[in-house]
Design an enzyme around this catalytic site. Structure first.
Site, PDB file in Angstrom:
ATOM      1  N   GLN A  34       0.827  -1.090  -0.008  1.00  0.00           N
ATOM      2  CA  GLN A  34       0.178  -0.091  -0.438  1.00  0.00           C
ATOM      3  C   GLN A  34       0.837   1.316  -0.111  1.00  0.00           C
ATOM      4  O   GLN A  34       0.557   2.209  -0.777  1.00  0.00           O
ATOM      5  CB  GLN A  34      -0.652  -0.179   1.368  1.00  0.00           C
ATOM      6  CG  GLN A  34      -2.154  -1.191   1.270  1.00  0.00           C
ATOM      7  CD  GLN A  34      -2.875  -1.513   1.895  1.00  0.00           C
ATOM      8  OE1 GLN A  34      -2.396  -1.522   3.830  1.00  0.00           O
ATOM      9  NE2 GLN A  34      -4.086  -1.449   2.563  1.00  0.00           N
ATOM     10  N   TYR A  35       2.389   1.667   0.862  1.00  0.00           N
ATOM     11  CA  TYR A  35       2.795   1.950   1.234  1.00  0.00           C
ATOM     12  C   TYR A  35       3.491   2.249  -0.439  1.00  0.00           C
ATOM     13  O   TYR A  35       3.223   3.120  -0.761  1.00  0.00           O
ATOM     14  CB  TYR A  35       4.277   2.310   2.033  1.00  0.00           C
ATOM     15  CG  TYR A  35       4.577   3.313   2.522  1.00  0.00           C
ATOM     16  CD1 TYR A  35       4.767   4.086   3.241  1.00  0.00           C
ATOM     17  CD2 TYR A  35       6.140   3.049   1.574  1.00  0.00           C
ATOM     18  CE1 TYR A  35       5.389   5.654   3.249  1.00  0.00           C
ATOM     19  CE2 TYR A  35       7.090   3.685   1.863  1.00  0.00           C
ATOM     20  CZ  TYR A  35       6.948   5.072   2.402  1.00  0.00           C
ATOM     21  OH  TYR A  35       7.762   6.112   2.700  1.00  0.00           O
ATOM     22  N   ALA A  36       4.060   1.527  -1.309  1.00  0.00           N
ATOM     23  CA  ALA A  36       4.881   2.149  -2.200  1.00  0.00           C
ATOM     24  C   ALA A  36       3.573   1.763  -3.592  1.00  0.00           C
ATOM     25  O   ALA A  36       3.838   2.676  -4.234  1.00  0.00           O
ATOM     26  CB  ALA A  36       5.182   0.290  -2.628  1.00  0.00           C
TER      27      ALA A  36
ATOM     28  N   THR B 129       1.569   3.962  -3.237  1.00  0.00           N
ATOM     29  CA  THR B 129       1.193   5.627  -3.416  1.00  0.00           C
ATOM     30  C   THR B 129       2.807   6.282  -3.858  1.00  0.00           C
ATOM     31  O   THR B 129       2.231   7.354  -4.668  1.00  0.00           O
ATOM     32  CB  THR B 129       0.955   6.129  -1.491  1.00  0.00           C
ATOM     33  OG1 THR B 129       2.349   5.850  -0.475  1.00  0.00           O
ATOM     34  CG2 THR B 129      -0.139   5.438  -0.745  1.00  0.00           C
TER      35      THR B 129
END
Length: 233
Positions: free
Chosen positions: A142-144, A146
């Site tokens: 999820q972080y990647a 964004t």
């Protein structure tokens, strides 16, 4: 006596970590800085103005931008450094956490740039703080996602704004020695020390940001610049 007005930069996440280091570097180089952060930082400076705001509150950002530009002075730089990480394996992902990261990393950058652009002078700079994780990393999908989105967005803006001499770049550090690195929420995925034998320092990220924002950075645009201490080798 030189009465040339100081260039004006808007920096999110100004109270700690990479954002704070960038603010301090710009102030030292003669900029006037408007810092956006949720809490008042300990730092004070005659050319630093703090606007308390949660930049993840997308609905309020147009009003925040109106406060920034109320004095009529143009904006020469926008740096979006605010961010956080939550991790999780596929099958256990928390949709709410993913949405919160998307709002802060991507939507906030979009609304800030979109709203401030009419107040930006030709030759201005936009720097988005990304991450080498944009290439993908276990438990950080999820972080990647964004941070990868920032690259596509920045390259699109760079193509649109090149005729005005406005540059747009993503500065993507690896594990950086900030409070963010020691966030208890990251306990499942401890950062690895890169091949140089230490973590990246916030001041090093600020140094590259200052180059991109400065007079010699005008020929670099639409780039994803990774600073990872050799972790990508």
């Amino acid at each position: 006596m030189n009465h040339t007005p100081r260039p004006h930069a808007v920096v999110t996440g100004a109270s700690s970590g990479i954002g704070r280091a960038i603010v301090q570097r710009l102030l030292a180089e003669g900029w006037r800085v408007t810092g956006l952060c949720r809490s008042m930082p300990a730092d004070t400076h005659e050319h630093l103005r703090i606007v308390q705001a949660d930049v993840a509150d997308i609905a309020q950002l147009p009003q925040v931008c109106a406060r920034i530009t109320a004095d009529g002075m143009p904006v020469q730089a926008l740096v979006h450094a605010a961010g956080f990480m939550r991790v999780g394996c596929l099958g256990e992902l928390d949709t709410a956490k993913g949405l919160a990261m998307w709002q802060l990393h991507v939507q906030a950058a979009e609304v800030l740039a979109n709203t401030l652009l009419p107040h930006m002078s030709d030759g201005a700079r936009i720097v988005l703080i990304g991450s080498r994780t944009a290439n993908g990393s276990p438990t950080r999908s999820q972080y990647a996602a964004t941070k990868a989105a920032l690259v596509g967005m920045a390259r699109s803006w760079a193509a649109e704004l090149a005729p005005r001499g406005i540059t747009v770049n993503v500065l993507a550090p690896g594990a950086t020695d900030t409070p963010f690195l020691r966030d208890p929420a990251r306990a499942q995925t401890q950062a690895k020390v890169p091949p140089i034998g230490r973590f990246v320092q916030p001041e090093e990220v600020a140094g590259l940001a200052a180059f991109l924002l400065g007079p010699l950075g005008g020929a670099m645009t639409g780039q994803h610049l990774v600073m990872c201490g050799g972790a990508s080798l």
